[in-house]
Design an enzyme around this catalytic site. Structure first.
Site, PDB file in Angstrom:
ATOM      1  N   GLU A  79      50.978  37.556  38.593  1.00  0.00           N
ATOM      2  CA  GLU A  79      49.712  38.048  38.050  1.00  0.00           C
ATOM      3  C   GLU A  79      49.576  39.507  38.442  1.00  0.00           C
ATOM      4  O   GLU A  79      49.559  39.840  39.636  1.00  0.00           O
ATOM      5  CB  GLU A  79      48.518  37.249  38.566  1.00  0.00           C
ATOM      6  CG  GLU A  79      47.197  37.731  37.967  1.00  0.00           C
ATOM      7  CD  GLU A  79      45.978  37.005  38.514  1.00  0.00           C
ATOM      8  OE1 GLU A  79      44.854  37.491  38.266  1.00  0.00           O
ATOM      9  OE2 GLU A  79      46.143  35.969  39.185  1.00  0.00           O
TER      10      GLU A  79
ATOM     11  N   ASP B  65      42.610  47.776  33.556  1.00  0.00           N
ATOM     12  CA  ASP B  65      41.764  48.947  33.326  1.00  0.00           C
ATOM     13  C   ASP B  65      42.010  49.476  31.916  1.00  0.00           C
ATOM     14  O   ASP B  65      43.140  49.805  31.557  1.00  0.00           O
ATOM     15  CB  ASP B  65      42.111  50.028  34.358  1.00  0.00           C
ATOM     16  CG  ASP B  65      41.058  51.121  34.434  1.00  0.00           C
ATOM     17  OD1 ASP B  65      40.501  51.482  33.376  1.00  0.00           O
ATOM     18  OD2 ASP B  65      40.795  51.620  35.546  1.00  0.00           O
TER      19      ASP B  65
ATOM     20  N   THR C 127      35.206  34.575  35.866  1.00  0.00           N
ATOM     21  CA  THR C 127      34.907  35.328  37.078  1.00  0.00           C
ATOM     22  C   THR C 127      33.579  36.066  36.938  1.00  0.00           C
ATOM     23  O   THR C 127      33.000  36.145  35.850  1.00  0.00           O
ATOM     24  CB  THR C 127      36.016  36.349  37.363  1.00  0.00           C
ATOM     25  OG1 THR C 127      36.048  37.305  36.287  1.00  0.00           O
ATOM     26  CG2 THR C 127      37.381  35.662  37.459  1.00  0.00           C
ATOM     27  N   LYS C 128      33.086  36.622  38.046  1.00  0.00           N
ATOM     28  CA  LYS C 128      31.857  37.414  38.007  1.00  0.00           C
ATOM     29  C   LYS C 128      32.009  38.595  37.053  1.00  0.00           C
ATOM     30  O   LYS C 128      31.080  38.933  36.317  1.00  0.00           O
ATOM     31  CB  LYS C 128      31.508  37.909  39.414  1.00  0.00           C
ATOM     32  CG  LYS C 128      31.062  36.813  40.368  1.00  0.00           C
ATOM     33  CD  LYS C 128      30.714  37.398  41.730  1.00  0.00           C
ATOM     34  CE  LYS C 128      30.267  36.310  42.696  1.00  0.00           C
ATOM     35  NZ  LYS C 128      29.961  36.873  44.036  1.00  0.00           N
ATOM     36  N   PHE C 129      33.175  39.197  37.060  1.00  0.00           N
ATOM     37  CA  PHE C 129      33.423  40.328  36.168  1.00  0.00           C
ATOM     38  C   PHE C 129      33.315  39.898  34.711  1.00  0.00           C
ATOM     39  O   PHE C 129      32.679  40.566  33.897  1.00  0.00           O
ATOM     40  CB  PHE C 129      34.818  40.899  36.446  1.00  0.00           C
ATOM     41  CG  PHE C 129      35.229  41.977  35.482  1.00  0.00           C
ATOM     42  CD1 PHE C 129      34.871  43.293  35.709  1.00  0.00           C
ATOM     43  CD2 PHE C 129      35.961  41.674  34.342  1.00  0.00           C
ATOM     44  CE1 PHE C 129      35.236  44.292  34.816  1.00  0.00           C
ATOM     45  CE2 PHE C 129      36.326  42.668  33.440  1.00  0.00           C
ATOM     46  CZ  PHE C 129      35.966  43.979  33.685  1.00  0.00           C
ATOM     47  N   GLU C 130      33.936  38.767  34.383  1.00  0.00           N
ATOM     48  CA  GLU C 130      33.901  38.298  33.002  1.00  0.00           C
ATOM     49  C   GLU C 130      32.495  37.875  32.594  1.00  0.00           C
ATOM     50  O   GLU C 130      32.057  38.123  31.468  1.00  0.00           O
ATOM     51  CB  GLU C 130      34.878  37.141  32.826  1.00  0.00           C
ATOM     52  CG  GLU C 130      35.024  36.681  31.389  1.00  0.00           C
ATOM     53  CD  GLU C 130      36.115  35.650  31.210  1.00  0.00           C
ATOM     54  OE1 GLU C 130      36.216  35.102  30.094  1.00  0.00           O
ATOM     55  OE2 GLU C 130      36.856  35.388  32.173  1.00  0.00           O
TER      56      GLU C 130
ATOM     57  N   GLU D 161      48.662  43.559  43.614  1.00  0.00           N
ATOM     58  CA  GLU D 161      47.412  44.333  43.656  1.00  0.00           C
ATOM     59  C   GLU D 161      47.630  45.534  44.576  1.00  0.00           C
ATOM     60  O   GLU D 161      48.374  45.440  45.561  1.00  0.00           O
ATOM     61  CB  GLU D 161      46.273  43.449  44.175  1.00  0.00           C
ATOM     62  CG  GLU D 161      44.935  44.124  44.366  1.00  0.00           C
ATOM     63  CD  GLU D 161      44.396  44.719  43.085  1.00  0.00           C
ATOM     64  OE1 GLU D 161      44.089  45.924  43.107  1.00  0.00           O
ATOM     65  OE2 GLU D 161      44.300  44.002  42.069  1.00  0.00           O
TER      66      GLU D 161
ATOM     67  N   ASP E 176      52.518  48.843  43.248  1.00  0.00           N
ATOM     68  CA  ASP E 176      52.538  49.064  41.805  1.00  0.00           C
ATOM     69  C   ASP E 176      53.356  47.986  41.105  1.00  0.00           C
ATOM     70  O   ASP E 176      54.532  47.776  41.411  1.00  0.00           O
ATOM     71  CB  ASP E 176      53.137  50.446  41.536  1.00  0.00           C
ATOM     72  CG  ASP E 176      52.946  50.912  40.109  1.00  0.00           C
ATOM     73  OD1 ASP E 176      52.911  50.062  39.204  1.00  0.00           O
ATOM     74  OD2 ASP E 176      52.834  52.134  39.898  1.00  0.00           O
TER      75      ASP E 176
END
Length: 269
Positions: free
Chosen positions: A91, A166, A247-250, A116, A143
């Site tokens: 991922e 992003d 998720t919270k972001f989604e 990450e 990276d």
């Protein structure tokens, strides 16, 4: 592993972090004998800093030596790291790991590597792994392009997940987007036949870009509706789960009225 750059047939400028041949005549990905880069890198991620809380630092100190590594140039022996042979999924940009942990727990037969750059985000995932006793996650800090180029062997991945990368919405920043033709070609080369690339974005402009890039990659075929296939057929054919937790972001994106576009491509067999 094989020669480390499947992007060799593409212009190096189309890989995030690779300069044009005019600005850097050196071979793409070349490093100095000490391992440092011979040229500045334009990355697909934003630099962020943040200190770990004492609890995060404690979990990090206990868990990282076993489940985490810094990204490097050496090929990765995933079977040895996990202590077993199992389908391998990576991922890219796992963030704080809400989806990572949930999907790994739902698929204990899969070896999952989260990549990450942001340590506080990784530290939250490390805490969750320790708390929930999840044993099929390993983490790489650095990276993802370096991971794909140097650490992952050709046709060794059952799946690659890229959730909400992003979008770099400004036109002058589009070159920083992760999912460029050469990067998708690199991913396709690392997927085994029948493996899947699973992408999600909440940015309409980036969705159009991703759709075009994926459709142009000759090693990939669309499986779900967004890629010209059928969602149910995609679930039948995919060798890994496609269900993601919200998720919270989604959830924030949904409340803001942003549509989520999901792509699933399969590697031709």
């Amino acid at each position: 592993m094989d020669g480390v750059n499947d992007a060799a047939n593409h212009t190096v400028e189309s890989v995030p972090g690779r300069p044009s041949t005019a600005s850097a005549p050196l071979e793409a990905g070349r490093r100095s004998p000490t391992g440092s880069r011979l040229y500045p890198r334009v990355t697909s991620f934003r630099s962020r800093r943040g200190a770990l809380t004492p609890n995060q630092q404690g979990a990090w100190d206990r868990m990282w030596p076993r489940i985490g590594r810094e990204v490097g140039d050496e090929p990765l022996d995933a079977d040895a790291w996990f202590g077993r042979q199992a389908p391998l999924v990576i991922e890219i940009g796992c963030g704080t790991g809400t989806a990572t942990a949930a999907m790994a727990a739902a698929e204990p037969h899969v070896n999952l590597i989260g990549i990450e750059v942001y340590q506080p985000g990784l530290a939250q995932l490390v805490q969750r792994i320790e708390r929930d006793g999840i044993d099929n996650i390993r983490l790489l800090r650095g990276d993802a392009v370096d991971v794909l180029e140097h650490m992952i062997a050709a046709e060794s991945l059952t799946g690659v997940r890229v959730f909400f990368p992003d979008p770099w919405p400004k036109a002058r920043h589009h070159k920083r987007r992760l999912l460029q033709p050469a990067t998708v070609a690199l991913i396709a080369g690392r997927l085994r036949p029948g493996g899947v690339l699973h992408v999600a974005t909440d940015h309409a402009g980036y969705a159009e870009h991703i759709a075009a890039v994926g459709a142009a990659e000759p090693l990939l075929v669309g499986l779900n509706e967004a890629t010209g296939g059928d969602d149910e057929r995609a679930r039948t054919l995919a060798p890994i789960g496609l269900d993601r937790p919200v998720t919270k972001f989604e959830d924030k994106a949904h409340r803001a009225g942003s549509a989520i576009t999901e792509f699933v491509w399969g590697k031709i067999e």
